[in-house]
Write an enzyme that holds these catalytic residues in place. Structure first.
Site, short mmCIF file in Angstrom:
data_model
loop_
_atom_site.label_atom_id
_atom_site.label_comp_id
_atom_site.label_asym_id
_atom_site.label_seq_id
_atom_site.Cartn_x
_atom_site.Cartn_y
_atom_site.Cartn_z
N LYS A 1 0.84 -1.20 0.00
CA LYS A 1 0.00 0.00 0.00
C LYS A 1 0.87 1.25 0.00
CE LYS A 1 -3.93 -2.31 2.11
NZ LYS A 1 -4.58 -2.80 3.33
N ASP B 1 -11.14 3.24 4.08
CA ASP B 1 -11.56 1.84 4.08
C ASP B 1 -13.08 1.72 3.97
OD1 ASP B 1 -9.79 -0.33 4.18
OD2 ASP B 1 -9.26 0.05 6.27
N GLN C 1 -4.75 -1.30 9.49
CA GLN C 1 -4.78 -2.65 8.92
C GLN C 1 -5.41 -3.63 9.91
OE1 GLN C 1 -3.82 -3.43 5.76
NE2 GLN C 1 -4.27 -5.58 6.05
N1 GUN Z 1 -7.46 -6.63 6.19
C1 GUN Z 1 -7.87 -7.37 5.14
N2 GUN Z 1 -8.48 -6.59 4.22
C2 GUN Z 1 -8.43 -5.33 4.70
C3 GUN Z 1 -8.88 -4.08 4.20
O1 GUN Z 1 -9.48 -3.96 3.11
N3 GUN Z 1 -8.64 -3.00 4.99
C4 GUN Z 1 -8.03 -3.11 6.20
N4 GUN Z 1 -7.86 -2.02 6.92
N5 GUN Z 1 -7.59 -4.25 6.69
C5 GUN Z 1 -7.80 -5.35 5.94
#
Ligand code: GUN
Length: 295
Positions: free
Chosen positions: A53, A120, A97
């Site tokens: 990311k 998100d 995350q």
């Molecule tokens: N863990 C797995 N998928 C995601 C996501 O799309 N966003 C976040 N913040 N954590 C995740």
């Protein structure tokens, strides 16, 4: 011939458009949009995702702020960091995350994020707006799936879509997005009876359960579009250290029946990051009172 949906190419296309939008934003506002990503602990998969990311954020011309915190971080410490990021004018998007360590209440953290920076789309305000059909920041993975479906099928109106999985991250927002496109939506989950029969009636199947190759070829209606959100690692074969990555769909069997299908890897995965960058660009525009680009 079944079409293999190329998520990598679709994601590159979105990322190129985001990068163009970032350059225009910089010219107008005099700064780049900024994305803050927070990782608590050292889960190997999460560590890889967070690294990717950060890299993609820089490649789009945005500012990237990565915060790596130790596993034993308390909820208060994490909430303090979220507060700082909420107040930081250089930060347009915040992503914490998941999963978080057990001592931290995930909902409390997600709901502490400023909804205007919630790239998100997990804040209860954004989830609620999506549910009632108001403009919202939308979760990245289901939005990426919708993008692939619309690329493939155009109008989704009246199609029967089966979403397998009811998580807040994928299943529920996926169902809301499909409903907003006038699809007829069925949500299936672990207590659903006769899932194969439901699947055989579906024009669109989105599998997001996290169970390796659960969806079989003979469940797929001929010509259906299949979107596989799963990423599962099989046990290693003899002599190998790592098992093969597979989705929630038995790919070869399903590809024989489907009209189009996403592979794993290279299908939905790359779209998630592309949509995160899109959401950050949109959040930056909205925070500066500008009309967000259509992406
Ligand atoms: N863990 C797995 N998928 C995601 C996501 O799309 N966003 C976040 N913040 N954590 C995740």
């Amino acid at each position: 011939m079944t079409k293999r949906i190329d998520g990598k190419a679709a994601a590159l296309d979105v990322r190129r458009k985001v990068a163009e939008g970032v350059a225009l934003f910089r010219d107008r506002i005099g700064r780049a949009p900024g994305l803050a990503v927070v990782l608590v602990g050292d889960d190997p998969a999460s560590t890889v995702y967070v690294g990717s990311k950060g890299k993609a954020t820089l490649e789009a011309g945005m500012e990237s702020f990565t915060h790596r915190l130790p596993t034993e971080t308390t909820q208060d410490e994490l909430l303090q960091l979220v507060e700082r990021l909420n107040d930081d004018p250089k930060v347009d998007g915040i992503l914490v995350q998941l999963p978080l360590p057990d001592q931290i209440d995930e909902d409390a953290v997600l709901d502490a994020i400023d909804p205007a920076k919630d790239v998100d789309g997990f804040h209860i305000l954004n989830a609620g707006k999506l549910a009632v059909g108001q403009q919202a920041l939308v979760p990245c993975t289901p939005y990426g799936c919708l993008h692939l479906l619309k690329n493939e099928l155009g109008d989704l109106s009246g199609k029967h879509a089966l979403v397998i999985g009811r998580s807040n991250i994928v299943g529920k927002p996926m169902a809301q997005l499909l409903l907003a496109e006038n699809a007829t939506v069925t949500i299936a989950h672990s207590r659903t009876r006769d899932l194969p029969a439901l699947a055989r009636d579906a024009d669109i199947v989105v599998a997001a359960v996290g169970r390796a190759e659960m969806v079989k070829g003979d469940w797929i209606k001929p010509g259906a579009t299949v979107i596989d959100v799963g990423i599962n690692r099989l046990p290693p074969e003899e002599g190998k250290t790592k098992g093969k990555l597979v989705g929630d769909v038995a790919y070869d069997e399903a590809a024989d029946k489907a009209g189009a299908i996403t592979p794993v890897p290279g299908g939905v995965g790359p779209m998630t990051i592309a949509m995160l960058l899109r959401n950050t660009l949109i959040a930056a525009h909205q925070r500066e009172g500008l009309e967000a680009p259509a992406l």
